[in-house]
Scaffold this motif. Structure first.
Motif, PDB file in Angstrom:
ATOM      1  N   ARG A 213       0.847  -1.196   0.000  1.00 44.30           N
ATOM      2  CA  ARG A 213       0.000   0.000   0.000  1.00 44.30           C
ATOM      3  C   ARG A 213       0.880   1.241   0.000  1.00 44.30           C
ATOM      4  NH1 ARG A 213      -5.619  -0.501   3.174  1.00 44.30           N
ATOM      5  NH2 ARG A 213      -6.414  -2.177   1.899  1.00 44.30           N
ATOM      6  N   TYR A 214       0.895   1.946  -1.120  1.00 42.03           N
ATOM      7  CA  TYR A 214       1.744   3.135  -1.282  1.00 42.03           C
ATOM      8  C   TYR A 214       0.870   4.352  -1.535  1.00 42.03           C
ATOM      9  CZ  TYR A 214       3.210   6.430  -4.988  1.00 42.03           C
ATOM     10  OH  TYR A 214       3.381   7.544  -5.772  1.00 42.03           O
ATOM     11  N   PHE A 215       1.307   5.517  -1.032  1.00 47.71           N
ATOM     12  CA  PHE A 215       0.721   6.765  -1.555  1.00 47.71           C
ATOM     13  C   PHE A 215       1.776   7.851  -1.561  1.00 47.71           C
ATOM     14  CE2 PHE A 215       0.058  10.083   1.692  1.00 47.71           C
ATOM     15  CZ  PHE A 215       0.386   9.405   2.848  1.00 47.71           C
ATOM     16  N   GLN A 216       1.465   8.902  -2.307  1.00 46.89           N
ATOM     17  CA  GLN A 216       2.372  10.038  -2.396  1.00 46.89           C
ATOM     18  C   GLN A 216       1.584  11.251  -2.858  1.00 46.89           C
ATOM     19  OE1 GLN A 216       6.590  11.111  -4.632  1.00 46.89           O
ATOM     20  NE2 GLN A 216       5.432   9.442  -5.447  1.00 46.89           N
ATOM     21  N   VAL A 217       1.918  12.409  -2.291  1.00 47.24           N
ATOM     22  CA  VAL A 217       1.401  13.671  -2.834  1.00 47.24           C
ATOM     23  C   VAL A 217       2.440  14.070  -3.871  1.00 47.24           C
ATOM     24  CG1 VAL A 217       0.739  16.041  -2.310  1.00 47.24           C
ATOM     25  CG2 VAL A 217       0.311  14.214  -0.643  1.00 47.24           C
ATOM     26  N   ALA A 218       2.145  13.779  -5.131  1.00 40.28           N
ATOM     27  CA  ALA A 218       3.194  13.774  -6.152  1.00 40.28           C
ATOM     28  C   ALA A 218       3.023  14.911  -7.149  1.00 40.28           C
ATOM     29  CB  ALA A 218       3.164  12.452  -6.908  1.00 40.28           C
ATOM     30  N   LYS A 219       4.132  15.560  -7.450  1.00 44.47           N
ATOM     31  CA  LYS A 219       4.133  16.538  -8.543  1.00 44.47           C
ATOM     32  C   LYS A 219       4.239  15.793  -9.866  1.00 44.47           C
ATOM     33  CE  LYS A 219       3.785  20.871  -7.465  1.00 44.47           C
ATOM     34  NZ  LYS A 219       4.812  21.892  -7.434  1.00 44.47           N
ATOM     35  N   CYS A 220       3.420  16.156 -10.813  1.00 44.58           N
ATOM     36  CA  CYS A 220       3.443  15.540 -12.134  1.00 44.58           C
ATOM     37  C   CYS A 220       3.695  16.638 -13.162  1.00 44.58           C
ATOM     38  CB  CYS A 220       2.100  14.885 -12.436  1.00 44.58           C
ATOM     39  SG  CYS A 220       1.695  13.625 -11.228  1.00 44.58           S
ATOM     40  N   GLN A 236      -0.839  15.393  -7.741  1.00 38.99           N
ATOM     41  CA  GLN A 236      -1.745  14.250  -7.648  1.00 38.99           C
ATOM     42  C   GLN A 236      -1.616  13.589  -6.286  1.00 38.99           C
ATOM     43  OE1 GLN A 236      -0.812  11.374 -10.714  1.00 38.99           O
ATOM     44  NE2 GLN A 236      -2.130  12.388 -12.209  1.00 38.99           N
ATOM     45  N   LEU A 237      -2.740  13.103  -5.784  1.00 36.88           N
ATOM     46  CA  LEU A 237      -2.657  12.152  -4.686  1.00 36.88           C
ATOM     47  C   LEU A 237      -2.623  10.790  -5.364  1.00 36.88           C
ATOM     48  CD1 LEU A 237      -2.705  11.616  -1.622  1.00 36.88           C
ATOM     49  CD2 LEU A 237      -5.149  11.228  -1.862  1.00 36.88           C
ATOM     50  N   ASP A 238      -1.443  10.175  -5.318  1.00 39.75           N
ATOM     51  CA  ASP A 238      -1.198   8.982  -6.115  1.00 39.75           C
ATOM     52  C   ASP A 238      -1.159   7.786  -5.178  1.00 39.75           C
ATOM     53  OD1 ASP A 238      -0.494   7.825  -8.630  1.00 39.75           O
ATOM     54  OD2 ASP A 238       1.553   7.568  -7.884  1.00 39.75           O
ATOM     55  N   LEU A 239      -1.857   6.709  -5.505  1.00 40.21           N
ATOM     56  CA  LEU A 239      -1.748   5.537  -4.635  1.00 40.21           C
ATOM     57  C   LEU A 239      -1.817   4.239  -5.421  1.00 40.21           C
ATOM     58  CD1 LEU A 239      -4.809   4.189  -3.952  1.00 40.21           C
ATOM     59  CD2 LEU A 239      -4.999   6.278  -2.657  1.00 40.21           C
ATOM     60  N   GLU A 240      -1.339   3.194  -4.800  1.00 38.14           N
ATOM     61  CA  GLU A 240      -1.317   1.877  -5.446  1.00 38.14           C
ATOM     62  C   GLU A 240      -1.472   0.826  -4.352  1.00 38.14           C
ATOM     63  OE1 GLU A 240      -1.174   1.981  -8.734  1.00 38.14           O
ATOM     64  OE2 GLU A 240      -0.897  -0.113  -9.288  1.00 38.14           O
ATOM     65  N   MET A 241      -2.192  -0.249  -4.669  1.00 33.87           N
ATOM     66  CA  MET A 241      -2.483  -1.292  -3.682  1.00 33.87           C
ATOM     67  C   MET A 241      -2.286  -2.668  -4.321  1.00 33.87           C
ATOM     68  SD  MET A 241      -6.147   0.359  -2.564  1.00 33.87           S
ATOM     69  CE  MET A 241      -6.497  -0.629  -1.117  1.00 33.87           C
ATOM     70  N   ILE A 416      -4.753   4.391  -8.312  1.00 36.21           N
ATOM     71  CA  ILE A 416      -5.504   5.549  -8.807  1.00 36.21           C
ATOM     72  C   ILE A 416      -4.699   6.801  -8.497  1.00 36.21           C
ATOM     73  CG2 ILE A 416      -6.767   5.932  -6.647  1.00 36.21           C
ATOM     74  CD1 ILE A 416      -9.276   6.528  -8.441  1.00 36.21           C
ATOM     75  N   ALA A 417      -4.996   7.868  -9.188  1.00 38.93           N
ATOM     76  CA  ALA A 417      -4.440   9.169  -8.821  1.00 38.93           C
ATOM     77  C   ALA A 417      -5.556  10.201  -8.878  1.00 38.93           C
ATOM     78  CB  ALA A 417      -3.320   9.552  -9.785  1.00 38.93           C
ATOM     79  N   LEU A 418      -5.611  11.046  -7.866  1.00 37.80           N
ATOM     80  CA  LEU A 418      -6.596  12.136  -7.842  1.00 37.80           C
ATOM     81  C   LEU A 418      -5.896  13.439  -8.213  1.00 37.80           C
ATOM     82  CD1 LEU A 418      -8.535  11.501  -4.480  1.00 37.80           C
ATOM     83  CD2 LEU A 418      -9.162  10.771  -6.787  1.00 37.80           C
ATOM     84  N   GLY A 419      -6.525  14.216  -9.057  1.00 37.70           N
ATOM     85  CA  GLY A 419      -5.983  15.539  -9.401  1.00 37.70           C
ATOM     86  C   GLY A 419      -6.372  16.530  -8.320  1.00 37.70           C
ATOM     87  N   LEU A 420      -5.442  16.776  -7.410  1.00 37.41           N
ATOM     88  CA  LEU A 420      -5.810  17.561  -6.218  1.00 37.41           C
ATOM     89  C   LEU A 420      -6.195  18.999  -6.553  1.00 37.41           C
ATOM     90  CD1 LEU A 420      -3.295  16.300  -3.512  1.00 37.41           C
ATOM     91  CD2 LEU A 420      -5.681  15.656  -3.860  1.00 37.41           C
ATOM     92  N   ASP A 421      -5.457  19.621  -7.467  1.00 39.15           N
ATOM     93  CA  ASP A 421      -5.725  21.039  -7.736  1.00 39.15           C
ATOM     94  C   ASP A 421      -7.176  21.244  -8.188  1.00 39.15           C
ATOM     95  OD1 ASP A 421      -2.845  21.838  -7.443  1.00 39.15           O
ATOM     96  OD2 ASP A 421      -2.690  20.400  -9.074  1.00 39.15           O
TER      97      ASP A 421
END
Ligand code: ASP
Length: 472
Positions: A213-220, A236-241, A416-421
């Protein structure tokens, strides 16, 4: 050195009759007869400072104060005289009777008004003086609210056993449909890194690494021509499971979004829980869009800012034909087809009919995120690249590391990744994502404040082995 005794303005409400030290910026100034009133602003609020003539030295120095000067005062907190209260201000029943005043810094006249909402000021000048633009309360609170939501998501995910992991920013180009930002290598002349369009490959490799279970507040980073609401870099709030099906990822995201709205925006209403799930086909047929706006249309859009209509769009076609007749992927080449269509993928049959496990989450007509269950078997991933028309050597050169990694016990996984902005812009009722980012770029990808991009020294170019060819 003595520690500063500074109090925050919001705390003076508990300090009546005490003498406190305050620091901040000079806001509005009002002179009533001989008395000078000044609004002092710090990060926590506004307080009214009062200067009277019989404290001669301080009074004279107060007379010099102009907007946005930075000052320190020592003063006694007292009740305002009857009729002078301001019910709209947290500190509106009190005033600060100033005993000493230090001017910490003066300010020239500001090039832009920072007290209004700023919407009528040209964007170019707002961007050039972004550090002043951000002083306006609207933008200041957008940044604070942004941080609150990110903290909420982080807390939520950590409680669910996710691990926050940073992945590289100078990396290798990933084929996610946009143009890469390239970074020339000095040590490997003629070679380039790319800034990630997303951490897609790294997060999948973290699943191979057993993180689960990974996540990151990631710049794309995506080098696209300016199209409406896009920015060269976004978050993005990026995560993978690992060991999940599509419903598992969707349900984590759904719970996280609903909990966040309930906790931080109780005045807003999520129209339907669980979020409706709509197939791509239905969406296009019934709403003419793969990101339908499901808000009840009895009020014109924009006049009902508290309505949040989320939905999921699923069952997208995996491949579509390009203009030159080849196949391309619609979302993500690393996705798996839905289980019923795996055989077709492996046999490269009915290609146009293969559906992907892709799920997009849509809010009020905006796509705010997307993800999929991935192909975790190297043979299946290889088939996708074959359908896309990549040659064997090219597949090896571009994705050899992924295909190899998947040979060593890759778990089934998805993310999944969420577009936070975009989520912030909708929640804060802002018309575009530039209003919710600290330092956005202009439509033509410039930073007017830093003056970027900019010309660099010849020496820097020489070190990189780069020659600029001037267009005639
Ligand atoms: N990497 C994908 C994107 O940026 C999201 C995902 O599939 O997790 O759109």
């Amino acid at each position: 050195m003595n520690k500063s005794e500074r109090a925050l303005i919001k705390d003076i409400v508990n300090k009546e009759n005490e003498v406190v030290e305050l620091m901040g910026w000079v806001g509005a100034r009002r002179d009533h007869g001989k008395i000078i009133f000044i609004d002092l602003r710090d990060r926590s609020g506004l307080a009214q400072l009062v200067f009277v003539p019989n404290n001669k030295e301080v009074y004279e120095s107060a007379n010099k104060l102009r907007n946005e000067w930075v000052i320190k005062v020592l003063g006694k907190i007292a009740k305002r005289p009857k009729g002078m209260e301001n019910a709209e201000l947290l500190t509106g029943l009190l005033e600060v009777q100033v005993e000493t005043l230090d001017i910490l810094n003066e300010a020239e006249n500001l090039p832009i008004d920072v007290y209004s909402d700023g919407r009528d000021i040209g964007e170019d000048v707002r961007m050039k003086y972004r550090y002043l633009d951000l002083r306006r309360p609207r933008l200041n609170s957008n940044l604070k609210n942004r941080a609150k939501i990110i903290n909420f998501f982080r807390d939520f995910l950590v409680k669910k056993d996710f691990v926050e992991i940073e992945t590289p920013v100078i990396s290798k180009s990933t084929p996610e449909g946009a143009r890469d930002y390239l970074v020339p290598s000095r040590l490997q002349p003629g070679k380039f890194y790319a800034l990630p369009q997303s951490p897609q490959q790294y997060k999948q490799l973290l699943m191979v690494a057993g993180l689960e279970r990974y996540f990151q507040v990631a710049k794309c980073f995506r080098d696209e021509d300016s199209r409406g609401d896009r920015q060269p870099e976004f978050t993005q709030l990026d995560l993978e499971m690992s060991f999940v099906k599509r419903e598992d990822v969707m349900s984590i995201i759904e719970n996280m979004l609903v909990d966040m709205v309930k906790a931080l925006y109780p005045e807003k209403k999520v129209q339907q829980i669980p979020f409706p799930r709509i197939s791509y086909k239905e969406a296009v047929e019934n709403y003419g869009s793969d990101r339908p706006d499901l808000r009840k249309k009895n009020s014109p859009a924009g006049e009902d800012p508290n309505e949040l209509a989320f939905c999921w769009v699923i069952d997208f076609p995996f491949f579509e034909k390009t203009e030159d007749g080849n196949w391309t992927f619609t979302h993500n080449p690393f996705s798996a087809p839905i289980p019923e269509h795996i055989d077709d993928l492996m046999n490269k049959k009915n290609i146009g009919e293969i559906l992907t496990t892709q799920y997009d989450v849509v809010l009020n007509g905006f796509e705010i995120g997307g993800g999929s269950i991935r192909n975790h078997k190297p043979e299946a991933l290889e088939k996708v690249f074959e359908i896309l028309g990549h040659e064997k050597e090219k597949i090896q050169a571009n994705f050899g590391h992924m295909l190899e990694a998947f040979k060593y016990g890759a778990p089934p996984h998805g993310g999944i990744a969420l577009g936070l902005d975009r989520i912030f812009a909708i929640l804060f009722n802002e018309p575009n994502i530039r209003e919710v980012m600290a330092f956005p770029k202009t439509g033509d990808a410039r930073d007017l404040m830093m003056d970027a991009p900019s010309v660099v020294d010849k020496k820097q170019l020489d070190e990189l082995g780069i020659k600029i060819i001037k267009e005639k």
